[in-house]
Design an enzyme around this catalytic site. Structure first.
Site, PDB file in Angstrom:
ATOM      1  N   ASP A 218      -0.530  69.557  34.172  1.00 38.40           N
ATOM      2  CA  ASP A 218       0.425  70.055  33.203  1.00 38.40           C
ATOM      3  C   ASP A 218       1.071  68.847  32.531  1.00 38.40           C
ATOM      4  O   ASP A 218       0.652  67.704  32.752  1.00 38.40           O
ATOM      5  CB  ASP A 218       1.439  71.009  33.853  1.00 38.40           C
ATOM      6  CG  ASP A 218       2.463  70.310  34.727  1.00 38.40           C
ATOM      7  OD1 ASP A 218       2.381  69.071  34.934  1.00 38.40           O
ATOM      8  OD2 ASP A 218       3.369  71.004  35.224  1.00 38.40           O
ATOM      9  N   HIS A 219       2.078  69.121  31.724  1.00 36.56           N
ATOM     10  CA  HIS A 219       2.755  68.054  30.981  1.00 36.56           C
ATOM     11  C   HIS A 219       3.437  67.039  31.905  1.00 36.56           C
ATOM     12  O   HIS A 219       3.584  65.882  31.539  1.00 36.56           O
ATOM     13  CB  HIS A 219       3.772  68.663  30.018  1.00 36.56           C
ATOM     14  CG  HIS A 219       4.761  69.559  30.699  1.00 36.56           C
ATOM     15  ND1 HIS A 219       4.435  70.851  31.104  1.00 36.56           N
ATOM     16  CD2 HIS A 219       6.036  69.354  31.091  1.00 36.56           C
ATOM     17  CE1 HIS A 219       5.484  71.397  31.692  1.00 36.56           C
ATOM     18  NE2 HIS A 219       6.463  70.515  31.705  1.00 36.56           N
TER      19      HIS A 219
ATOM     20  N   ARG B 206     -11.018  67.361  66.774  1.00 38.02           N
ATOM     21  CA  ARG B 206      -9.948  68.342  66.942  1.00 38.02           C
ATOM     22  C   ARG B 206      -9.475  68.909  65.604  1.00 38.02           C
ATOM     23  O   ARG B 206      -8.980  70.026  65.541  1.00 38.02           O
ATOM     24  CB  ARG B 206      -8.787  67.745  67.725  1.00 38.02           C
ATOM     25  CG  ARG B 206      -7.988  66.696  66.975  1.00 38.02           C
ATOM     26  CD  ARG B 206      -6.850  66.149  67.860  1.00 38.02           C
ATOM     27  NE  ARG B 206      -5.889  65.397  67.100  1.00 38.02           N
ATOM     28  CZ  ARG B 206      -5.948  64.103  66.848  1.00 38.02           C
ATOM     29  NH1 ARG B 206      -6.967  63.400  67.298  1.00 38.02           N
ATOM     30  NH2 ARG B 206      -5.009  63.505  66.156  1.00 38.02           N
ATOM     31  N   HIS B 207      -9.656  68.147  64.533  1.00 43.75           N
ATOM     32  CA  HIS B 207      -9.232  68.600  63.207  1.00 43.75           C
ATOM     33  C   HIS B 207     -10.146  69.699  62.675  1.00 43.75           C
ATOM     34  O   HIS B 207      -9.722  70.543  61.891  1.00 43.75           O
ATOM     35  CB  HIS B 207      -9.181  67.422  62.236  1.00 43.75           C
ATOM     36  CG  HIS B 207      -8.341  66.303  62.751  1.00 43.75           C
ATOM     37  ND1 HIS B 207      -6.976  66.408  62.916  1.00 43.75           N
ATOM     38  CD2 HIS B 207      -8.680  65.070  63.179  1.00 43.75           C
ATOM     39  CE1 HIS B 207      -6.504  65.277  63.412  1.00 43.75           C
ATOM     40  NE2 HIS B 207      -7.521  64.440  63.582  1.00 43.75           N
TER      41      HIS B 207
ATOM     42  N   CYS C 248       0.891  67.570  38.512  1.00 46.57           N
ATOM     43  CA  CYS C 248       2.051  68.131  37.819  1.00 46.57           C
ATOM     44  C   CYS C 248       3.218  67.175  38.048  1.00 46.57           C
ATOM     45  O   CYS C 248       3.000  66.029  38.443  1.00 46.57           O
ATOM     46  CB  CYS C 248       2.353  69.562  38.283  1.00 46.57           C
ATOM     47  SG  CYS C 248       2.988  69.744  39.965  1.00 46.57           S
ATOM     48  N   GLY C 249       4.426  67.613  37.836  1.00 44.58           N
ATOM     49  CA  GLY C 249       5.571  66.723  38.001  1.00 44.58           C
ATOM     50  C   GLY C 249       5.725  66.201  39.414  1.00 44.58           C
ATOM     51  O   GLY C 249       5.980  65.016  39.627  1.00 44.58           O
ATOM     52  N   THR C 250       5.559  67.077  40.404  1.00 43.41           N
ATOM     53  CA  THR C 250       5.696  66.678  41.805  1.00 43.41           C
ATOM     54  C   THR C 250       4.402  66.806  42.598  1.00 43.41           C
ATOM     55  O   THR C 250       4.295  66.272  43.692  1.00 43.41           O
ATOM     56  CB  THR C 250       6.747  67.550  42.520  1.00 43.41           C
ATOM     57  OG1 THR C 250       6.298  68.906  42.507  1.00 43.41           O
ATOM     58  CG2 THR C 250       8.114  67.423  41.864  1.00 43.41           C
ATOM     59  N   GLY C 251       3.456  67.568  42.093  1.00 45.64           N
ATOM     60  CA  GLY C 251       2.238  67.891  42.829  1.00 45.64           C
ATOM     61  C   GLY C 251       2.398  69.143  43.673  1.00 45.64           C
ATOM     62  O   GLY C 251       1.417  69.710  44.145  1.00 45.64           O
ATOM     63  N   ILE C 252       3.617  69.593  43.847  1.00 42.83           N
ATOM     64  CA  ILE C 252       3.883  70.717  44.739  1.00 42.83           C
ATOM     65  C   ILE C 252       3.462  72.044  44.111  1.00 42.83           C
ATOM     66  O   ILE C 252       2.657  72.784  44.686  1.00 42.83           O
ATOM     67  CB  ILE C 252       5.366  70.758  45.146  1.00 42.83           C
ATOM     68  CG1 ILE C 252       5.729  69.498  45.925  1.00 42.83           C
ATOM     69  CG2 ILE C 252       5.660  72.009  45.974  1.00 42.83           C
ATOM     70  CD1 ILE C 252       7.228  69.296  46.121  1.00 42.83           C
ATOM     71  N   GLY C 253       4.002  72.365  42.950  1.00 43.01           N
ATOM     72  CA  GLY C 253       3.709  73.659  42.332  1.00 43.01           C
ATOM     73  C   GLY C 253       2.237  73.858  42.046  1.00 43.01           C
ATOM     74  O   GLY C 253       1.666  74.923  42.334  1.00 43.01           O
TER      75      GLY C 253
ATOM     76  N   HIS D 236      -7.733  64.422  58.103  1.00 38.42           N
ATOM     77  CA  HIS D 236      -7.314  65.481  59.024  1.00 38.42           C
ATOM     78  C   HIS D 236      -7.458  66.887  58.456  1.00 38.42           C
ATOM     79  O   HIS D 236      -7.701  67.825  59.214  1.00 38.42           O
ATOM     80  CB  HIS D 236      -5.860  65.277  59.459  1.00 38.42           C
ATOM     81  CG  HIS D 236      -5.679  64.110  60.371  1.00 38.42           C
ATOM     82  ND1 HIS D 236      -4.497  63.865  61.015  1.00 38.42           N
ATOM     83  CD2 HIS D 236      -6.518  63.106  60.752  1.00 38.42           C
ATOM     84  CE1 HIS D 236      -4.612  62.770  61.758  1.00 38.42           C
ATOM     85  NE2 HIS D 236      -5.834  62.285  61.607  1.00 38.42           N
TER      86      HIS D 236
END
Length: 149
Positions: A8-9, A132-133, A65-70, A98
């Site tokens: 995004d922007h 284990r991962h 995006c701005g944070t990568g979270i959304g 992992h």
């Protein structure tokens, strides 16, 4: 290898540096946009990248995006996607080692283009450790199978 990218922007500032790393390695890039700083909705671009990875059109994806979270939350709504947000070199390594993340998410308001380039290289170069991962990733897939019928 073919990697899908979308932003995004808020994430567009990172895109040229990330594409530069991919192209320098001979990786084909499928760019789903956006292409300027005009305000857009990140779920639209997350969906395009996630669908390209989920259906096998692309091997992996990168969303910005701005944070990568959304944008990572939106990408993770597509079956088969394991998008992880990286904000430093260690998290870029761990989401691959992992979590076997097939989509890398980063934030243009959090990290510099230079750091995004370095983290992209780390994510690409770090193999999944398995062991284990592997069982934990299998549990994530089982959750998907339960809710995505």
């Amino acid at each position: 290898m073919r990697i899908a990218i979308g932003c995004d922007h808020g994430g567009i500032v990172l895109k040229p540096a990330v594409i530069g790393v991919l192209e320098s390695r001979g990786i084909e890039v499928k760019d789903f946009g956006c292409y300027d700083e005009n305000s857009v909705d990140y779920p639209d671009y997350a969906l395009k990248v996630a669908e390209a990875v989920s259906c096998g059109e692309c091997d992996k994806g990168i969303v910005l995006c701005g944070t990568g979270i959304g944008i990572s939350i939106a990408a993770n709504k597509v079956k088969g996607i394991r998008a992880g947000v990286a904000h430093d070199e260690f998290t870029a390594e761990m989401i691959s080692a992992h979590n076997n993340a097939n989509v890398l998410a980063m934030g243009g308001r959090i990290i510099s283009p230079e750091k995004a380039a370095k983290m992209t290289a780390i994510w690409l170069d770090t193999p999944f450790q398995g062991g284990r991962h592997e069982g934990r990733v299998a549990k994530i897939t089982a959750i998907e199978d339960k809710y995505f019928k």
